[in-house]
Scaffold this motif. Structure first.
Motif, mmCIF file in Angstrom:
data_model
loop_
_atom_site.group_PDB
_atom_site.id
_atom_site.type_symbol
_atom_site.label_atom_id
_atom_site.label_comp_id
_atom_site.label_asym_id
_atom_site.label_seq_id
_atom_site.Cartn_x
_atom_site.Cartn_y
_atom_site.Cartn_z
ATOM 1 N N SER A 271 0.833 -1.210 0.000
ATOM 2 C CA SER A 271 0.000 0.000 0.000
ATOM 3 C C SER A 271 0.863 1.253 0.000
ATOM 4 C CB SER A 271 -0.942 -0.001 1.206
ATOM 5 O OG SER A 271 -0.208 -0.097 2.414
ATOM 6 N N GLU A 301 -8.234 -5.583 9.114
ATOM 7 C CA GLU A 301 -8.593 -5.347 7.721
ATOM 8 C C GLU A 301 -9.894 -4.555 7.610
ATOM 9 O OE1 GLU A 301 -6.613 -6.295 4.923
ATOM 10 O OE2 GLU A 301 -5.304 -6.427 6.684
ATOM 11 N N GLU A 302 -9.950 -3.720 6.602
ATOM 12 C CA GLU A 302 -11.103 -2.870 6.371
ATOM 13 C C GLU A 302 -12.374 -3.698 6.195
ATOM 14 O OE1 GLU A 302 -12.698 0.269 2.948
ATOM 15 O OE2 GLU A 302 -10.559 -0.268 3.049
ATOM 16 N N GLY A 303 -13.401 -3.360 6.983
ATOM 17 C CA GLY A 303 -14.696 -4.013 6.860
ATOM 18 C C GLY A 303 -14.866 -5.257 7.705
ATOM 19 N N TYR A 304 -13.805 -5.741 8.354
ATOM 20 C CA TYR A 304 -13.929 -6.961 9.157
ATOM 21 C C TYR A 304 -14.627 -6.644 10.487
ATOM 22 C CZ TYR A 304 -12.831 -11.316 11.527
ATOM 23 O OH TYR A 304 -12.929 -12.511 12.199
ATOM 24 N N LEU A 369 -11.446 -10.990 1.933
ATOM 25 C CA LEU A 369 -10.496 -9.897 1.974
ATOM 26 C C LEU A 369 -10.679 -8.949 0.791
ATOM 27 C CD1 LEU A 369 -7.378 -11.935 3.051
ATOM 28 C CD2 LEU A 369 -8.259 -9.956 4.289
ATOM 29 N N LYS A 370 -10.254 -7.724 0.991
ATOM 30 C CA LYS A 370 -10.284 -6.718 -0.064
ATOM 31 C C LYS A 370 -9.462 -7.217 -1.258
ATOM 32 C CE LYS A 370 -9.410 -1.798 -0.800
ATOM 33 N NZ LYS A 370 -8.847 -0.556 -0.194
ATOM 34 N N GLY A 371 -9.950 -6.957 -2.454
ATOM 35 C CA GLY A 371 -9.277 -7.460 -3.643
ATOM 36 C C GLY A 371 -9.865 -8.780 -4.085
ATOM 37 N N ASP A 372 -11.175 -8.951 -3.847
ATOM 38 C CA ASP A 372 -11.883 -10.178 -4.221
ATOM 39 C C ASP A 372 -11.730 -10.414 -5.721
ATOM 40 O OD1 ASP A 372 -13.588 -12.273 -4.549
ATOM 41 O OD2 ASP A 372 -15.381 -11.245 -3.814
#
Length: 402
Positions: A271, A301-304, A369-372
């Motif tokens: 990142s 992690e974002e959204g967890y 996770l982000k980046g599905d």
């Protein structure tokens, strides 16, 4: 009359063909000589898992070792500099795999005595890296599958001027590229910006130096972040910032546009580097990022939903008519829960990219996770990649029997 006779001859042709076919069957050999050239080539390029012998282990830093692996049957598939290999392990009841970038060059797999190499860095909490260091010896046999990945130079897509941005063991695919360049089988210019805390942390330091002495097409710039660390010739101080990246980039590459950037290293670097490249207005089409793997702490992690991180759920695993119920921790990928119980599931990248561990969710909630990277149809019909998915409730899944 001639036309009528021709017509009658044509419409009766099927019986003549049938008769000839029956005669051919009657006179044919009982041996099966069928060959499918396409499948034969496919099996050569992507063979089934095979056995290799650990022929040599060499220290390449204070925390990393290089393993030379030789195929028992003498054959290695073709791969590209930047591909990775998946190695299968059985430790107690746990059956698992780990992907490693191939650090040797593709031409070395085509020699009379072919081999390939991986470099493993030992970490304090590394389950497999600790096993490799403590248990795997010269002469041991490993099961591998290769090649995989998309982290390689493609002349139709990439500039022939590459800036490789590496951290830690992320240097390994660039070492493969550098050897291929030195051999003359990869025609690119490669500048590696290698971030380390100190010179003691640098992996393959001597090996890279030898290459840069023999060719001007490979340059290695060590970027040292340690406060009191001494700098050597051509070293840079600090982190791999946009200013350092710009300094070693070629704005007007002679072929296929401007510089292409390849990134491989620890998760925290991705990142940060992506932000530095964005600040330089580098478009995404000129950025290549190696598969990242999963985070050590999913709760960050974002959204967890962090309130679920300590939960343990029941996972019902369907294989044909067989069902098993196992424990699955909310802070570990579903693939890890399966492997811990010795339930076989095919895994390769362990980063949610290749789709090898794809399975059907029959019931339950989960976090991806982000980046599905799943296909649209997989999302629609509730298929997941178990290496990249975490349970958020009791679940029921259906996996492929292997």
């Amino acid at each position: 009359m001639t036309k009528i006779n021709c017509f009658l001859k044509d419409v009766s042709g099927a019986s003549r063909v049938t008769k000839k076919r029956e005669e051919a069957f009657k006179n044919a050999s009982g041996d099966n000589n069928y060959k499918d050239p396409i499948n034969m080539v496919s099996r050569m390029l992507h063979p089934a898992p095979f056995l290799v012998t650990v022929s040599k282990i060499k220290d390449v830093s204070k925390t990393a070792k290089k393993y030379t692996l030789v195929p028992i049957d003498g054959f290695l598939p073709v791969f590209q500099a930047g591909n990775y290999v998946s190695i299968k392990y059985q430790i107690g009841n746990t059956i698992t795999t780990r992907p490693y970038s191939i650090c040797s060059a593709p031409y070395q797999a085509k020699l009379d005595n072919p081999y390939f190499e991986i470099t493993v860095r030992n970490t304090l909490d590394g389950f497999i890296s600790n096993y490799m260091y403590s248990s795997v010896k010269e002469g041991d046999t490993l099961t591998v599958e290769m090649p995989f990945g998309h982290f390689y130079y493609e002349p139709l897509r990439d500039s022939n001027n590459i800036v490789g941005i590496a951290g830690g063991s992320g240097i390994t695919p660039f070492y493969s590229m550098a050897q291929e360049i030195l051999n003359g089988t990869l025609d690119i210019n490669l500048t590696i910006l290698y971030g380390s805390i100190s010179h003691k942390d640098i992996i393959l330091y001597d090996e890279l130096n030898e290459i840069t002495k023999k060719t001007n097409k490979v340059k290695v710039i060590h970027v040292i972040s340690g406060i009191d660390e001494e700098l050597y010739d051509n070293d840079e101080k600090g982190y791999i910032s946009k200013d350092i990246i710009k300094k070693y980039s070629i704005d007007n590459a002679p072929k296929n546009g401007k510089t292409t950037y390849f990134i491989c290293g620890p998760g925290s670097m991705y990142s940060y580097i992506k932000g530095e490249l964005e600040a330089l207005n580098v478009p995404l089409r000129r950025i290549r990022m190696e598969a990242l793997g999963n985070p050590k702490d999913i709760s960050k992690e974002e959204g967890y939903p962090i309130e679920k991180a300590s939960n343990i759920y029941k996972l019902t695993v369907v294989r044909g008519i067989k069902e098993d119920i196992i424990d699955a921790r909310a802070d570990e990928a579903i693939a890890v829960a399966l492997e811990r119980e010795g339930i076989l599931i095919k895994t390769c990248c362990r980063s949610g990219e290749c789709g090898a561990c794809r399975c059907k969710v029959i019931d339950g909630e989960y976090f991806i996770l982000k980046g599905d990277s799943r296909r649209a149809t997989d999302k629609r019909f509730n298929y997941i990649y178990t290496c990249h998915t975490y349970p958020l409730s009791d679940m029921k899944i259906k996996i492929t029997i292997i």
